[in-house]
Design an enzyme around this catalytic site. Structure first.
Site, short mmCIF file in Angstrom:
data_model
loop_
_atom_site.label_atom_id
_atom_site.label_comp_id
_atom_site.label_asym_id
_atom_site.label_seq_id
_atom_site.Cartn_x
_atom_site.Cartn_y
_atom_site.Cartn_z
N ASP A 30 32.54 56.03 41.08
CA ASP A 30 33.37 55.70 39.93
C ASP A 30 34.60 56.56 40.07
O ASP A 30 34.53 57.68 40.60
CB ASP A 30 32.68 56.04 38.60
CG ASP A 30 32.75 57.53 38.30
OD1 ASP A 30 31.96 58.28 38.90
OD2 ASP A 30 33.60 57.96 37.50
N HIS A 78 46.34 45.26 39.45
CA HIS A 78 46.39 45.28 40.92
C HIS A 78 45.43 46.33 41.49
O HIS A 78 44.67 46.05 42.41
CB HIS A 78 47.80 45.56 41.43
CG HIS A 78 47.81 45.96 42.87
ND1 HIS A 78 47.67 45.05 43.89
CD2 HIS A 78 47.85 47.19 43.46
CE1 HIS A 78 47.64 45.69 45.05
NE2 HIS A 78 47.75 46.99 44.82
N CYS A 89 50.00 40.51 42.76
CA CYS A 89 50.62 40.33 44.08
C CYS A 89 50.90 38.87 44.40
O CYS A 89 51.80 38.56 45.16
CB CYS A 89 49.74 40.95 45.17
SG CYS A 89 49.78 42.75 45.11
N ASP A 92 27.62 58.13 32.17
CA ASP A 92 27.39 59.53 32.51
C ASP A 92 26.62 60.14 31.34
O ASP A 92 26.37 59.48 30.33
CB ASP A 92 28.72 60.25 32.77
CG ASP A 92 29.61 60.25 31.54
OD1 ASP A 92 29.17 59.83 30.46
OD2 ASP A 92 30.78 60.65 31.67
#
Lengths: 337, 337
Positions: free
Chosen positions: A232, A301, A275, A60
Site C-alpha cells: 500500500d 493517472h 492519458c 491497518d
C-alpha cells in the site's frame, strides 16, 4: 492497494477502481475510529457497506498513526494512550481494542497492533518496539474474532539481528499472512531495500507477505523480486495531488515550464482516461491555475499507472520473465525542478 | 452545458461527460486568454485539441468576467481596458479581439462581446449598456471569421422597454442563435423569471435561445417552458464543492448532522456512480473531514443530475407532457441548516 484513508481513495472514485480490476483497498483504522466511529460503521452493516466498496478491504491497526503523534501519546505495555489532535479527545488503543475495531468493521484483512519505531532510533528503543510488537501480536491473535484474516507484523528497524530474532516467534504464532513494518519511515533507499529483502526471507514464502507503505514503481519491482506480494502506498494519490505523475520514463513534475506546450500525454503508453485524452500542456495549465480538476486528474493517472504496473509484474511472474523486467527510472523529469 | 472555466469541468472528468451523453461544454474566454493564451491553444490545434474534448464547445466572449472587475476596468465605446487581478497585466478587449480569440480557439459557438450592467443599476447605465451591446454586436458579427456559429446577446437589465427596444435591431442582425444576458446577476427570482419570459418571447423561436448563467433545476424547467433551449450554470459544480447536492426532493446540505447515519443515497432515483454506491452518511463524513474526494463526488452527482434533468425535460417535450412535468422543489434539506 490504493490507500483510502477515510474510506475514499482521494480523487479516484470507486467505479474507476472496479473497472480497473482493483481488488483490494486499504483504509485507516485510526481515521475511521475517530469519524464516523465504530458504532456508526457497524450499524451501517460494516465498512464495505458504509463506504460502498464490495471488494476486499485491508485495514491497518491504527498503530502507525498513533505512534506518529509523538507529542500526544504515551506507550505502555498495555497499549497506547493518546489524544486526537483533531478534537482533543482522549483514547486508549490496546491490541484488544484494535481487534474489536477491525472485527467490527468486518474487513477482509486486519492487522495486529504493533509498535513502529521512528528512524533514526536508539537500539534500546527498537528492542522495546520488537518486544511489545511480539507481545501485542499474541494478544491481537487471541482477541481477534474475525471475519477476516489477521496478519502479523515484523518490526526491528534497520537492525538485522532484531529482525531475525523477532521473526522466529512471530512465525510460530502462525498468522495467515505477514506484513513487513517499520520500513520507509525515513531511512535510505538502500536500507529500505536491504530490510525488505531480509524481512521477506524471514517470513513464510507460502503465505502473503505485505510491505507496508512502500513505494515507487521501482521499489515495487525490487520488493516483488524479494518475495513481497502486497503493497500500500500514498505516493500515487499524494504525489498526484502535488503535481507529480508516474510514467514509464520517470516521474514528471507537471508544473514545470518545459511542459507548457508539450502536447504528449503524461505517458504515451498509458491507457488511462487522462492519458487517452489530455496533454501535459493542458494538465500543467490546470495545475498552475490550481484548478480543482488538476489534482484529481493526476491522481486518476497515477493510481491507474500503479495498478497497471502491478499487472505487468504479475504477468512477468506468470511468464517467467520477472528477472528481465525493467522498472521505470527513479529520476524526476525535469531533474531538480 | 457544464461549465469548464479553464477547459475542465471541476471535479468531473470528460470521460464521464461523454458517457452521460453530454454534447457541449462551456469554456471561459477570459480565463483561457490569460492562460495558456490564444497562441498556445492555436498551436495545439484549437481548444478541442488543447482540452481533449471532441464534442461541441461554447465560449462566452470574456465580457462578463471583465465587467465584474469593476475596480480594474474602464469601458469605452471602443472596448474594455482592464488589468488582470491575477498578474497585473493590462489588456484591451474589443469586439474584434473577442472574435479573434474565439475564432482562434475554433469553438462551435462563439458569443458577441456585450456589456452586462450590474444589478441594481441606474436606468442610464442600462441604456448605455444596451447601446454598446448593440453596436458591439454589429462589430462582432463583421469581425467573426468562424469556424463556429456566432450568437447575439440581448441585454436590458430588468427594464422591459429596453429589452423590447434592444431586441428589434439585434434580431435584424440575423444571428444564428441568441443569448439572454444580464440575468441572475443579483435580482429576485421573480425578476429573473419575468425577464427570461419576456426575452425569450422577443427572440426568434426557430433559432436556439440560450439563457446565460441560470440556474436551479426549477429555473431550467420554467425557462424551457418560456422557450429557452440552452443553459450554462456553475451551480452543480460550485455548490457540489460546497457540499450541496441537487435531488428530486430538493437541495441537500450534506454536512448537516441529520445525515450522520442516513444510509440512503443522495437521491434514491438517481443512477449516477455516486448514488449507485454511496450513502449520505458516507458523503457527510468525507465532507466533515474535508476529504479531497468529497467535493468531487458531489460534483459528479450534481452534473449527472442536471444532465438527467434536461433529458427528462426533452422527453417531456417529445411526448407533449411538458406542462404537467413537476420540477424538484427549491427548498434546501434541511431548511435553514
Amino acid at each position: 492497494m490504493p490507500v483510502g484513508t477515510r474510506g475514499a481513495v482521494k480523487g479516484v472514485a470507486f467505479d474507476r477502481l472496479e473497472e480497473w480490476d482493483c481488488r483490494v483497498v486499504l483504509a485507516n483504522t485510526y481515521h475511521l475510529m475517530a469519524r464516523p466511529g465504530l458504532e456508526v460503521i457497524a450499524r451501517a452493516g460494516g465498512l464495505h457497506a458504509f463506504i460502498g466498496w464490495p471488494r476486499a478491504i485491508l485495514t491497518d491497526s491504527g498503530g502507525f498513526q498513533v505512534m506518529s503523534l509523538s507529542a500526544h501519546r504515551r506507550i505502555t505495555e498495555e497499549g497506547v494512550e493518546f489524544r486526537m489532535p483533531e478534537d482533543g479527545t482522549k483514547h486508549f488503543l490496546t491490541p484488544e481494542r484494535a481487534m474489536e475495531l477491525q472485527a467490527g468493521f468486518g474487513v477482509d484483512v486486519a492487522m495486529v497492533l504493533d509498535v513502529c519505531p521512528p528512524f533514526p532510533a536508539e537500539r534500546r528503543e527498537v528492542e522495546e518496539a520488537c518486544r511489545w510488537t511480539l507481545a501485542w501480536a499474541g494478544r491481537s491473535k487471541r482477541a481477534y474474532a474475525g471475519p477476516g484474516l489477521l496478519f502479523g507484523i515484523l518490526q526491528g528497524g534497520t537492525e538485522e539481528d532484531l529482525r531475525r530474532a523477532s521473526a522466529v516467534p512471530l512465525v510460530e504464532l502462525d498468522f495467515p499472512g505477514y506484513a513487513i513494518g517499520g520500513v520507509a519511515v525515513g531511512e535510505s533507499k538502500a536500507a529500505i531495500r536491504a530490510v525488505t529483502e531480509l524481512s521477506a526471507e524471514l517470513l513464510p514464502a507460502e503465505k502473503p507477505r505485505y510491505l507496508m507503505g512502500v513505494g515507487t514503481p521501482a521499489d515495487l519491482l525490487a520488493s516483488v523480486r524479494a518475495g513481497v506480494d502486497l503493497f500500500d502506498c500514498v505516493l500515487p494519490t499524494r504525489n498526484g495531488r502535488m503535481g507529480h505523475a508516474y510514467t514509464a520514463r520517470g516521474e514528471i513534475a507537471i508544473k514545470h515550464e518545459r511542459f507548457k506546450e508539450d502536447l504528449a500525454p503524461l505517458d504515451p503508453a498509458c491507457a488511462c482516461p487522462v492519458c487517452r485524452r489530455h496533454s501535459r500542456a493542458y494538465l500543467r495549465n490546470l495545475f498552475v491555475l490550481k484548478d480543482f480538476s488538476a489534482p484529481m486528474l493526476l491522481s486518476i493517472h497515477n493510481v491507474f499507472f500503479y495498478l497497471a504496473w502491478m499487472r505487468t509484474i504479475r504477468a512477468a511472474i506468470a511468464s517467467g520473465t520477472l528477472s528481465s523486467l525493467a522498472s521505470p527510472p527513479e529520476e524526476k523529469i525535469p531533474e531538480g525542478a
